[in-house]
Scaffold this motif. Structure first.
Motif: not given
Length: 436
Positions: A1-24
């Motif tokens: 059996m494995s329990a679940t852990l809840a944590c707020p999470a967000l995936f930062i993506s973009a339409p392409a490289s060079g959009q500013g993902k890392t900075t933001l």
């Protein structure tokens, strides 16, 4: 059996490289850290440079997530560990949301992490809405959180962008064009964190800008499954001392690789060839990682104390593992993109020449006596050597032959950047100098 852990999470993506993902992503990590939250950031895919920035912003090591290189079970375990320790998990994507096999979208969908899309709106108006619509609808199963406009020219520009969005797509706000917030880059990607003198100032500016947007709100909790037990890793390097070159010339290190060496029982230390520090004579094995030897070739050529210590190490038959830039350092010569030819250590026969464009890029797998070792390649140089490959990696998707692994005495050298946790026994064999 494995329990679940809840944590707020967000995936930062973009339409392409060079959009500013890392900075933001860095700005968002710093914003929540300023609020007293424990933030864990991950980077999608193989990357050494972005994690340096993100680690500075979050105050914690940044590990890689990739369904192929790291593997889904290991990714699941890493996320569960982060959920146990953190108040917020951020994942920065790679390239565009749907680029690559597997893609950022695949990763976000597998773990149910909502995607916030960053779109550079420079020289764009209503087309912003079409791009956001496509990102949100191209694969309906991808959990989509909303869209943020980056590099916005004025309040009226922001209004036009927001009005172009379909009513059911969440507008997360906008960030203006701000050169003092952007991160500088070069041929292999962003500058290293230690090379950006005002990095913290730039990250703080990004945090301040994001504080005015809905992206600053804590995202909803995500349930991460907690593996009931992990696979036991034998201590195959028990008591061995592994010395690692680490400085501005040799810095492409996965934190997970170092952690694995320690889990295998090794004692890890560091030395700097750029500072002319000798590799410790007590080292049982040495690792020369990738980096930028081409930017420091003349200094490396002058630093005889480091060079002589490496020669002495190999003369005793002790293992030396070199990846990409570390391999270039061992060759006879290195010629930069402007044609300047510099003698290197002469410990591997051959020469390298830097190219104007990248010479190889992609996920790699190398198969040996211990099974498959996974990683990637990304380099701007080509080498000519009389050595015959001991093993040859193959491209992850096509299976085509790719990077060679050379054995020369006790040296093992390759362009491939290996992710050692993908095969601990293979990694241990490299540092024992045994058959691969």
């Amino acid at each position: 059996m494995s329990a679940t852990l809840a944590c707020p999470a967000l995936f930062i993506s973009a339409p392409a490289s060079g959009q500013g993902k890392t900075t933001l992503t860095a700005g968002l990590a710093r914003l929540h850290r300023r609020a007293g939250r424990r933030v864990r950031v991950f980077k999608t895919g193989p990357d050494f440079l972005d994690p340096m920035i993100l680690a500075r912003a979050s105050g914690a090591p940044v590990l890689s997530l990739d369904l192929w290189m790291v593997g889904e079970p290991a990714c699941r375990a890493l996320l569960a560990q982060a959920a146990r320790e953190a108040d917020l998990i951020l994942i920065e994507g790679v390239m565009g949301l749907f680029d690559g096999t597997p893609s950022s979208a695949d990763l976000a969908t597998t773990f149910g992490v909502p995607v916030a899309a960053v779109v550079s709106a420079k020289s764009m108006a209503q087309t912003f809405g079409a791009i956001a619509f496509g990102l949100a609808r191209f694969r309906p199963e991808v959990p989509f959180h909303g869209v943020l406009a980056n590099r916005v020219g004025s309040p009226r520009h922001a209004q036009m962008l927001q009005e172009a969005l379909p009513a059911d797509l969440r507008w997360l706000g906008h960030v203006t064009s701000e050169a003092t917030m952007a991160l500088p880059d070069r041929h292999l990607g962003l500058h290293q964190a230690a090379e950006i003198d005002d990095l913290d100032v730039r990250i703080e500016r990004a945090a301040d800008a994001l504080a005015q947007t809905a992206l600053a709100d804590l995202p909803p909790p995500v349930a991460f499954s907690n593996p009931s037990h992990g696979e036991s890793i034998p201590r195959l390097l028990e008591g061995r001392h592994i010395a690692i070159a680490r400085d501005a010339a040799f810095s492409f290190l996965y934190p997970a690789n170092i952690a694995l060496l320690e889990t295998l029982g090794a004692n890890v230390s560091y030395f700097s060839p750029l500072a002319n520090e000798p590799a410790p004579a007590s080292a049982d094995g040495i690792f020369l990682p990738g980096g930028y030897p081409e930017l420091h070739a003349s200094t490396l050529a002058r630093n005889t104390q480091s060079a002589n210590s490496l020669r002495a190490h190999v003369s005793k038959g002790k293992p030396l593992v070199a990846e990409c830039g570390g391999m270039l350092y061992l060759l006879d010569t290195l010629t930069d993109a402007e044609g300047t030819r510099t003698p290197m250590l002469g410990m591997l026969p051959g020469e390298a020449v830097m190219q104007k464009r990248f010479a190889a890029l992609g996920m790699q797998q190398i198969d040996g006596a211990h099974g498959a070792l996974r990683g990637h390649t990304f380099h701007y140089s080509r080498i000519a050597t009389p050595l015959a490959p001991t093993l040859t990696a193959r491209h992850a998707q096509t299976g085509a032959p790719s990077e060679a692994l050379y054995r020369h005495g006790s040296i093992a050298a390759t362009y491939m950047h290996a992710y050692w946790p993908s095969n601990p026994a293979f990694a241990a064999a490299l540092f024992h100098g045994t058959a691969l």
